[in-house]
Design a protein around this motif. Structure first.
Motif, PDB file in Angstrom:
ATOM      1  N   VAL A  61      -2.802  -2.639  -3.357  1.00  0.00           N
ATOM      2  CA  VAL A  61      -3.599  -3.740  -2.801  1.00  0.00           C
ATOM      3  C   VAL A  61      -3.890  -4.773  -3.874  1.00  0.00           C
ATOM      4  CG1 VAL A  61      -5.829  -4.347  -1.802  1.00  0.00           C
ATOM      5  CG2 VAL A  61      -4.599  -2.361  -0.963  1.00  0.00           C
ATOM      6  N   ALA A  62      -4.245  -4.321  -5.071  1.00  0.00           N
ATOM      7  CA  ALA A  62      -4.545  -5.255  -6.159  1.00  0.00           C
ATOM      8  C   ALA A  62      -3.308  -6.065  -6.545  1.00  0.00           C
ATOM      9  CB  ALA A  62      -5.074  -4.492  -7.372  1.00  0.00           C
ATOM     10  N   ILE A 119       0.838  -1.200   0.000  1.00  0.00           N
ATOM     11  CA  ILE A 119       0.000   0.000   0.000  1.00  0.00           C
ATOM     12  C   ILE A 119       0.874   1.253   0.000  1.00  0.00           C
ATOM     13  CG2 ILE A 119      -1.639   1.343   1.373  1.00  0.00           C
ATOM     14  CD1 ILE A 119      -2.856  -1.334   2.267  1.00  0.00           C
ATOM     15  N   ALA A 169      -4.984   7.815  -3.890  1.00  0.00           N
ATOM     16  CA  ALA A 169      -6.072   6.843  -3.746  1.00  0.00           C
ATOM     17  C   ALA A 169      -5.934   5.710  -4.756  1.00  0.00           C
ATOM     18  CB  ALA A 169      -7.416   7.538  -3.905  1.00  0.00           C
ATOM     19  N   LEU A 170      -5.709   6.049  -6.000  1.00  0.00           N
ATOM     20  CA  LEU A 170      -5.588   5.015  -7.028  1.00  0.00           C
ATOM     21  C   LEU A 170      -4.303   4.206  -6.870  1.00  0.00           C
ATOM     22  CD1 LEU A 170      -6.929   6.867 -10.181  1.00  0.00           C
ATOM     23  CD2 LEU A 170      -8.102   5.191  -8.761  1.00  0.00           C
ATOM     24  N   SER A 186      -2.785   3.519  -4.010  1.00  0.00           N
ATOM     25  CA  SER A 186      -2.982   2.585  -2.897  1.00  0.00           C
ATOM     26  C   SER A 186      -3.828   1.400  -3.329  1.00  0.00           C
ATOM     27  CB  SER A 186      -3.659   3.301  -1.721  1.00  0.00           C
ATOM     28  OG  SER A 186      -2.842   4.330  -1.252  1.00  0.00           O
ATOM     29  N   CYS A 187      -4.866   1.671  -4.113  1.00  0.00           N
ATOM     30  CA  CYS A 187      -5.696   0.575  -4.645  1.00  0.00           C
ATOM     31  C   CYS A 187      -4.875  -0.327  -5.566  1.00  0.00           C
ATOM     32  CB  CYS A 187      -6.902   1.130  -5.398  1.00  0.00           C
ATOM     33  SG  CYS A 187      -8.077   1.962  -4.321  1.00  0.00           S
TER      34      CYS A 187
END
Length: 69
Positions: A52-53, A23, A45-46, A48-49
């Motif tokens: 995670v992905a 992250i 935000a993107l 961090s996503c």
């Protein structure tokens, strides 16, 4: 000679620490990308996503399958 036993002080924090690192790197990537696109908040935000992905796709299945049956 190798061992599957983790060191005593590493118990219970492996998977969460690994996820947090992904992250953090995703957020760092988002800061750089967001700075280039003039929208740092969206980049964080993107990013961090994305971290995670990437963790869920590449790292989690490998860690879960390395254990016994």
């Amino acid at each position: 000679m190798t061992s599957n036993n983790p060191p005593p002080d590493a118990a219970g924090q492996g998977i969460w620490r690994n996820l947090a690192i992904w992250i953090a790197f995703g957020a760092l990537f988002g800061v750089v990308g967001g700075g280039l696109l003039d929208n740092v908040g969206l980049g964080i935000a993107l990013g961090s996503c994305l971290g995670v992905a990437a963790w869920a796709i590449f790292i989690a299945p490998r860690r879960n399958s390395s254990g016994g049956s």
